[in-house]
Design a protein around this motif. Structure first.
Motif, PDB file in Angstrom:
ATOM      1  N   ASN A 126      -7.752   0.154  -6.659  1.00 34.32           N
ATOM      2  CA  ASN A 126      -6.917   1.024  -5.828  1.00 34.32           C
ATOM      3  C   ASN A 126      -7.298   2.499  -5.945  1.00 34.32           C
ATOM      4  O   ASN A 126      -6.617   3.364  -5.430  1.00 34.32           O
ATOM      5  N   GLY A 135       0.849  -1.199   0.000  1.00 34.02           N
ATOM      6  CA  GLY A 135       0.000   0.000   0.000  1.00 34.02           C
ATOM      7  C   GLY A 135       0.875   1.236   0.000  1.00 34.02           C
ATOM      8  O   GLY A 135       2.102   1.136   0.013  1.00 34.02           O
ATOM      9  N   GLN A 145      -7.661   1.597   1.834  1.00 31.68           N
ATOM     10  CA  GLN A 145      -7.812   0.251   1.267  1.00 31.68           C
ATOM     11  C   GLN A 145      -9.121  -0.376   1.738  1.00 31.68           C
ATOM     12  O   GLN A 145      -9.770   0.108   2.654  1.00 31.68           O
TER      13      GLN A 145
END
Lengths: 1133, 107
Positions: free
Chosen positions: A263, A79, A394
């Motif tokens: 994403n 991430g 996320q």
């Protein structure tokens, strides 16, 4: 409100400050330690270095440092930014750990203490294994240290301690707790700050050094992460310029990331964070335009990055938050001194935030309610093992997942469903309203009233959607009038429509009717069928039935409303409403007018009330009444027709009470004004129109004043400008635009039927009793009673005129100050029809000038108006301008006995006083008599009888008098002595016998008196004859107390021979006189100059014979020699 | 008083929103009106549309609202649109059968 997913984390929003941990301080039991801590914490103002301090125990466990990666070759990041990272560096990993230890240089057990201290440092070091955190030691000492270098033990022991603790000399500090604690603390924290700066610098370098190991394909996320970290460390180091630079790079890197549906949220989240930091720093650097430009760029880049279509509401929520946080930043900067302008202020951002919040709500409504049968997924996909996310932005069900496709479509579906369900619980309206009200506050501040109104409308509408109808109505009601006065009818109509829905759903009868009145009226832009529906509803309400629901209302709300209305209908009482409409634009217009601006009391007052409706259907009313300032008239101006409630739509039997759309209807009223109201105004205070019936439900439409509403004045103005031809109307119809309101009328007294005439002979003469005759003749058909005359100077003129004017009825006596200028209410009694009365008045005016005289005759007479007996008071005024002039001018002069002008008189020498009376009066004047009242300083030579008695002077004529006077010796004659008074008694020749004579007193001028030493006068006959002796005797009188030597001579003349002393010098004793005798023998006839006598006084050289000549005759008339008359011829004759 | 003489929107959907936009744009102006320039330019920023203003010597305001995404319309085009509007307005005012301050109707 609890923080939501979309709120920015607090560690992002705060200002990063160096984190320094203090250990070894016993805050609970040690007062000194407490004081030290307080000195660190208290008063942390802007001038102190930016450090956040925290007290930790000596054996505190700091977060473990993971083993440093030596290579990134096989590393795939999960991430962009870990959720704990910022907090870790702000609050958990210190830049510097300070160990406080109580130790004086002269400590007896130095060795033991030293090693204890070293142990403490060691413990801290161990806990910080792998980190670059600095350690420093502060010795708390009881004694004030000596200046450096003087205390040998101190320097020696310090070196030993540093050695034992493995510290550099720069990291050992001494803190004596003496009076100057705060000063020491400030020096300490500055040193700490330097250490912290070094620490953050090293950290920054460390992160930078990773860059060379990264490659663009697998480590894209790390580029962003590292750049963000570098920027954040710069901020901790307080290097905001570089921080801004790094953040900008980071921002560009974020947008270089490969974005896909999985994403997108993470990228947007990060972009939002970095954008926030950039904007914040730009505002901090006082470059607001940069901040705005960055924000615009950010929005433009992110606007279209919606991400998953099923979660579109998330994008809207995120967008809303972006605008809101920028608005907050902007607002904060303004609070710190930035100036904003009308077109660029935080309000726009809040407004946009609200807009996106609305969009979020719409999308949530579309996306989250599609299938209500599916239950919330179990296990909860939004639950994570740690209770929170590892990385910002996320999805909880697939953390760390970075590939394009979701790992598990089933899980993905569940997650989306869970999010959609969660979204249902969000109170969207609350969010929207909060943002709108923020925006309203801003626009109010920046003077954008219309924007403010618009936002308030939106707030109202949002409240309506949130079913808070009371608040919705309150807001809408508040702004409605702005749109009404600005005449934006489309907008007003839209607001009214919402308001009508609110009032319907709340069952508010009065509001419901009020809004309906306007919506079916001319200001409404609704279609005719919509208006028709509303009008029918109004009629239903008036008949006490339930109205049909408004369209597009929530069905459950409609149900609730219907039961509310049913209750209302069944409820008895409280069914009367008064609606004041002058501030609205109702469907019925009203104009009331008095036919004339004034009415005589013996003529009935006439009043028209015009009504016109603009609604689609004809409507009946049950009562029309007019109220006046004097309520007694109200009873005369009522039209009423009690009707059955069912008949409301049917035309009335009389056709009178039914208003047909767009037809002007006129109602005529007539009443007799009360005689007490003469001179007063009758004003229409209200017009009321009753709809419905008193036994059903009734609405009283009330116009304050004589009608007119919020739009009518403008319409009237436009109508007057209009070129349009008035439509041809039948006899009874009226064109609405031609009617103008006349809200008041004056009741004036009846027209007098009486003649008043004034006879007089102007102008008036000063002080005379001026005679005026007032003749009054009645032309009434009945007896005029209580006739009264008021006469005199008209009030309201110059005060001087009032004081010098006297009026009386009695002409036989002179009037004085006790008489008034105006004689009020002289009673004359009754006047029979045709009878004439005359009244004499005398006016005395003390000064000249023009005066206005008033003659006011009042009386009462009985008349009948409209079969009503009334007593009318009438009056008639006549005014006349009278000028007052001076009747005559009097001129006075002093002359010598030779009638030569004298500018001075001489003691004991006779002179003449002459008066000239010149008439200025246009009327003949009768001079009754005159009198000279001499002052003591004057004496008469002979009688002072009047010489002008009973003389009549015509205009421009003059009369003269002459008095011979002497002046006895006076002490100071040079300044002039009073001569006395001259009194003239006179009257107008035409005046009546008994009118008193006017005495005018003229003060005679002062005259200068002089003494002369010698006086000469001559005795001579009045004429001579040629060749006949003419004896002349000169008397020379010495008036001084001295003996005078006089030289005298007589000059020869051609016309005379003479005998006597031609030249002589003689002496005259005091007070005596000398006579000189001459015989003149005239040689020629006619006026001849006498031989002149010259006298010189040897003692008075200034005395000249010039002066004396004034007393002496210079010429004489000589007659020719008579022919020798023959006695015989006489005898013959 | 600032009330609409003539207002028209194309397309007609969401007309109300544009009416509000025009109405709120009237707030702007005090600082602009003093200028000699009649074209006021972009009045205020919004996300979806741009609001341009123009004021005549007799203080009649023209407002044009266009879609933000329409990048073809530059200041020049907007300005000439305003000029055309101004000319049309002048024509209306020259009509002896028009009353000043009446709403204007267009065929």
């Amino acid at each position: 409100m609890s923080p939501t997913q979309w709120d920015l984390p607090p560690e992002l929003c705060c200002r990063p400050m160096a984190f320094v941990a203090l250990t070894g301080l016993d805050m609970v039991y040690n007062a000194i330690h407490r004081a030290i801590w307080d000195a660190f914490c208290a008063n942390r103002r802007a001038d102190r270095v930016p450090i956040s301090f925290k007290v930790l125990p000596g054996d505190h466990e700091y977060p473990k440092c993971r083993t440093k990666r030596t290579s990134y070759e096989w590393y795939i990041p999960k991430g962009i930014l870990k959720t704990g990272w910022m907090n870790k560096h702000l609050n958990l990993v210190p830049a510097l750990v300070v160990v406080f230890y109580e130790l004086d240089w002269d400590e007896a057990q130095w060795k033991e203490k030293q090693s204890e201290c070293a142990t403490k440092v060691e413990i801290v070091r161990t806990s910080l294994q792998g980190r670059n955190t600095k350690v420093a030691v502060v010795l708390i000492q009881k004694k004030t240290p000596l200046p450096p270098g003087e205390d040998l033990i101190a320097s020696e022991r310090a070196a030993a301690l540093c050695n034992a603790c493995d510290l550099s000399g720069k990291s050992l500090f001494v803190l004596p707790h003496t009076d100057h604690l705060v000063g020491y603390i400030i020096r300490l924290e500055n040193a700490f700050y330097e250490h912290a700066q070094t620490y953050y610098y090293t950290e920054l370098r460390r992160v930078k050094s990773h860059k060379e190991f990264l490659n663009k394909t697998t480590h894209q996320l790390l580029f962003v992460r590292h750049q963000f970290k570098i920027a954040f460390f710069s901020e901790l180091k307080q290097d905001t310029q570089n921080a801004l630079k790094y953040y900008r790079t980071a921002y560009n890197l974020v947008h270089e990331l490969r974005a896909h549906e999985t994403n997108m949220l993470e990228i947007k989240n990060m972009a939002g964070f970095i954008n926030y930091k950039i904007c914040r720093l730009c505002f901090q650097h006082n470059t607001p335009l940069d901040a705005i430009a960055q924000f615009r760029k950010h929005i433009d880049l992110c606007k279209k990055k919606i991400g998953s279509a099923e979660l579109a509401f998330e994008h809207a929520a995120w967008m809303s938050k972006q605008f809101q946080s920028f608005g907050d930043l902007f607002d904060e900067a303004i609070k710190l001194g930035l100036t904003a302008i009308q077109t660029q202020n935080p309000g726009f951002y809040y407004q946009q935030a609200a807009y996106y919040a609305q969009e979020r709500k719409q999308q949530a409504n579309q996306l989250c309610y599609h299938d209500l049968s599916i239950n919330y997924p179990n296990p909860d996909p939004l639950e994570t093992a740690a209770g929170s996310l590892d990385f910002y932005g996320q999805r909880p069900w697939r953390q760390g997942h970075q590939s394009i496709d979701p790992p598990d479509p089933e899980k993905e579906k569940g997650g989306i469903l869970a999010l959609q369900r969660k979204e249902r619980d969000v109170l969207h309206s609350e969010l929207i309203i909060a943002l709108l009200s923020n925006a309203v506050a801003q626009f109010k501040k920046y003077k954008c009233p219309r924007m403010k109104s618009h936002l308030m409308v939106q707030m109202g509408e949002e409240y309506y959607h949130a079913k808070d109808y009371t608040k919705a109505l309150k807001l809408l009601d508040y702004v409605m009038c702005d749109y009404r006065t600005e005449r934006w009818w489309t907008l007003l109509t839209s607001i009214l429509t919402t308001a009508l829905k609110c009032s319907y759903l709340m069952g508010q009868v009065k509001d419901y009717i009020t809004y309906s009145l306007e919506l079916i009226g001319r200001a409404s832009t609704l279609r005719e069928d919509q208006k028709s529906r509303i009008e029918k509803n109004v009629i239903k309400v008036l008949m006490n039935e339930c109205p049909d629901p408004e369209p597009d209302c929530d069905s459950s709300a409609v149900k609730a409303a219907q039961s509310l209305w049913t209750d209302r209908v069944s409820l008895a009482g409280s069914n009367d409403f008064t609606i004041e409409v002058q501030d609205y634009i109702p469907f019925v217009q009203c104009k009331a007018k008095f036919l004339y601006p004034s009415f005589h009391v013996d003529i009935p007052v006439q009043l028209h009330v015009y009504l016109k409706t603009d609604c689609p259907h004809p409507i009946r009313f049950s009562k029309l009444c007019v109220s006046f300032n004097n309520q007694e008239y109200n009873q005369y101006c009522v039209v009423e027709e009690p009707c059955q409630s069912t008949h409301i739509l049917e035309p009335s039997a009389q056709g009178n009470m039914c208003l047909v759309p767009r037809k002007t209807r006129k109602y005529t009223f007539k009443f007799v004004a009360r005689t007490e109201d003469v001179g007063k105004k009758i004003e229409i205070t209200a017009v009321d129109l009753m709809l419905g019936s008193e036994n059903g439900r009734c609405v009283l439409i009330n116009w304050r004043g004589a009608g007119g509403d919020a739009a009518s004045s403008q319409e009237a103005l436009q109508a007057t400008r209009s070129f349009k031809r008035r439509p041809r109307l039948t006899e009874n119809e009226v064109d609405w635009d031609t009617v103008s309101i006349q809200a008041n009328t004056m009741v004036i007294s009846r027209v007098p039927r009486i003649s008043v005439q004034i006879h007089h002979e102007p102008p008036a003469l000063t002080n005379e009793m001026y005679w005026m005759v007032v003749s009054i003749q009645s032309q009434e058909d009945t007896v005029a009673k209580d006739v009264k005359l008021t006469a005199g100077l008209k009030p309201g003129q110059d005060a001087n005129l009032t004081q010098t004017t006297y009026v009386t009825l009695n002409g036989s006596e002179m009037c004085d100050d006790s008489h008034p200028a105006l004689l009020p209410d002289i009673s004359i009694g009754e006047l029979q029809p045709g009878q004439k009365v005359e009244k004499s008045l005398y006016v005395r005016c003390g000064t000249t000038g023009t005066r206005i005289f008033l003659v006011h005759v009042s009386y009462a007479v009985d008349t009948t108006v409209e079969d009503k007996e009334i007593v009318c008071k009438c009056h008639k005024d006549e005014t006349v301008n009278i000028e007052t002039i001076v009747p005559f001018d009097v001129a006075v002069k002093f002359v010598s006995s030779k009638f030569e002008h004298l500018d001075r008189v001489y003691v004991d020498i006779p002179f003449l006083l002459m008066t000239d009376i010149l008439s200025a009066s246009p009327w003949p004047l009768n001079l009754v008599s005159s009198e000279l009242q001499l002052a003591p300083s004057m004496a008469a030579v002979d009688q002072l009888d009047s010489q002008v008695e009973q003389v009549v002077l015509q205009t421009g004529e003059s009369a003269s008098e002459c008095f011979c006077l002497t002046c006895p010796p006076v002490a100071s004659g040079a300044n002039g002595v009073a001569s006395g008074l001259y009194v003239l008694s006179w009257k107008r020749k035409s005046s009546r016998e008994n009118v008193p004579v006017v005495s005018t007193v003229i003060t005679l001028p002062h005259v200068v008196v002089e003494t002369i030493p010698l006086y000469v006068h001559a005795d001579l006959p009045s004429f001579g004859r040629v060749r006949e002796s003419l004896p002349v005797k000169y008397h020379i009188q010495n008036r001084t107390g001295l003996v005078q030597d006089v030289e005298m001579s007589v000059e020869p003349s051609d016309a005379f021979m003479f005998s006597g002393l031609k030249q002589v010098r003689l002496r005259i004793l005091p007070g005596t006189k000398q006579e000189m005798l001459y015989n003149f023998y005239p040689l020629m006839a006619g006026y001849q100059n006498l031989p002149s006598l010259t006298i010189n006084l040897l003692r008075f050289p200034g005395f000249t014979s010039q002066l004396l000549r004034r007393f002496l005759p210079t010429r004489i008339f000589v007659k020719p020699q008579g022919r020798q008359v023959d006695d015989a011829s006489i005898a013959a004759a | 008083q600032k009330y609409p003489l003539y207002i028209r929107s194309i397309p007609t959907e969401n007309e109300l929103k544009f009416h509000y936009a025009v109405h709120t744009s009237l707030d702007v102006g005090k600082e602009f009106v003093d200028q000699r320039e009649r074209y006021l330019g972009l009045l205020y920023p919004t996300e979806d549309y741009k609001v341009y203003g123009y004021v005549t010597n007799s203080r009649v305001k023209f407002v044009i609202v266009v879609d933000s995404s329409n990048t073809e319309l530059q200041d020049n085009e907007i300005c000439s649109m305003f000029r055309k509007l101004h000319n049309s307005y002048t024509d209306v005012m020259c009509n002896p059968f028009y009353n000043p301050d009446d709403p204007i109707h267009s065929k």
